[in-house]
Write a protein that holds these residues in place. Sequence first.
Motif, PDB file in Angstrom:
ATOM      1  N   ALA A  80     -16.959  54.345  22.038  1.00 21.03           N
ATOM      2  CA  ALA A  80     -17.926  55.332  21.566  1.00 21.03           C
ATOM      3  C   ALA A  80     -17.281  56.690  21.313  1.00 21.03           C
ATOM      4  O   ALA A  80     -17.810  57.492  20.543  1.00 21.03           O
ATOM      5  N   THR A  81     -16.133  56.967  21.929  1.00 19.69           N
ATOM      6  CA  THR A  81     -15.450  58.240  21.685  1.00 19.69           C
ATOM      7  C   THR A  81     -14.799  58.267  20.298  1.00 19.69           C
ATOM      8  O   THR A  81     -14.408  59.332  19.824  1.00 19.69           O
ATOM      9  N   TYR A  82     -14.668  57.118  19.666  1.00 17.29           N
ATOM     10  CA  TYR A  82     -14.122  57.050  18.306  1.00 17.29           C
ATOM     11  C   TYR A  82     -15.254  57.231  17.302  1.00 17.29           C
ATOM     12  O   TYR A  82     -15.308  58.223  16.599  1.00 17.29           O
ATOM     13  N   ASP A  83     -16.129  56.247  17.215  1.00 17.32           N
ATOM     14  CA  ASP A  83     -17.311  56.324  16.358  1.00 17.32           C
ATOM     15  C   ASP A  83     -18.208  55.134  16.653  1.00 17.32           C
ATOM     16  O   ASP A  83     -17.829  54.237  17.404  1.00 17.32           O
ATOM     17  N   GLU A  84     -19.397  55.122  16.046  1.00 15.42           N
ATOM     18  CA  GLU A  84     -20.376  54.058  16.296  1.00 15.42           C
ATOM     19  C   GLU A  84     -19.876  52.681  15.904  1.00 15.42           C
ATOM     20  O   GLU A  84     -20.241  51.685  16.511  1.00 15.42           O
ATOM     21  N   ALA A  85     -19.073  52.620  14.844  1.00 15.24           N
ATOM     22  CA  ALA A  85     -18.617  51.328  14.322  1.00 15.24           C
ATOM     23  C   ALA A  85     -17.266  50.886  14.883  1.00 15.24           C
ATOM     24  O   ALA A  85     -16.785  49.803  14.536  1.00 15.24           O
ATOM     25  N   ALA A  86     -16.641  51.686  15.736  1.00 14.15           N
ATOM     26  CA  ALA A  86     -15.330  51.318  16.280  1.00 14.15           C
ATOM     27  C   ALA A  86     -15.421  50.003  17.030  1.00 14.15           C
ATOM     28  O   ALA A  86     -16.401  49.741  17.746  1.00 14.15           O
ATOM     29  N   CYS A  87     -14.411  49.171  16.859  1.00 10.76           N
ATOM     30  CA  CYS A  87     -14.413  47.893  17.581  1.00 10.76           C
ATOM     31  C   CYS A  87     -12.998  47.533  18.028  1.00 10.76           C
ATOM     32  O   CYS A  87     -12.010  47.930  17.414  1.00 10.76           O
ATOM     33  N   TYR A  88     -12.958  46.805  19.120  1.00 13.81           N
ATOM     34  CA  TYR A  88     -11.689  46.319  19.672  1.00 13.81           C
ATOM     35  C   TYR A  88     -11.348  45.009  18.976  1.00 13.81           C
ATOM     36  O   TYR A  88     -12.199  44.136  18.817  1.00 13.81           O
ATOM     37  N   MET A  89     -10.094  44.889  18.544  1.00 16.79           N
ATOM     38  CA  MET A  89      -9.653  43.679  17.849  1.00 16.79           C
ATOM     39  C   MET A  89      -8.337  43.198  18.444  1.00 16.79           C
ATOM     40  O   MET A  89      -7.540  44.002  18.961  1.00 16.79           O
TER      41      MET A  89
END
Length: 169
Positions: A154-163
């Motif tokens: 969430a500190t990155y942005d709403e759409a950030a995801c771990y891959m």
Amino acid sequence: MSRETGWRRMAPADLPAVMRIAAVVHPAYPEDEAVFAERLRLAGEGCHVLEGEGGALLGYLVSHPWPAGEIPALNSRLGAVPDGQANWYLHDLAVLPEGRGAGAGGRILAELARRLGQAGYRSLSLVAVNGSTSFWQRQGFAVVEEPALAGKLATYDEAACYMRRDLKD
């Protein structure tokens, strides 16, 4: 328009240009130069720059060993790279618009994956931002749901995801 000539290992003298590239490509995710300098010092083998004609830098890759299923906080120093890791974390890949379109990002990722696989690493991981998920999927990464990472993502942005991408032997 600049033309790419190739990737090479990053040197400390490249950091001012790396910071200029970061400001253009990732303005919503500012990080201090000290963060990049520390990663270069701790894992120089995972830090590269894309050099164009005339020596101008068009991009960079910063990466280092890090536990699978974890991500360092944005704009934070690591202190040290944990020993014995089987995962390699891609902190940042950035290519200026004039360096895009020729597959430079895919080439450095393929070379890094090859070298890391030979060295015994089992996976690569990253946080995808700026709508880049489809780029990373083309590079063999898949979204991994890690509920424990929700706060940091969430500190990155709403759409950030771990891959993550598994490496072959």
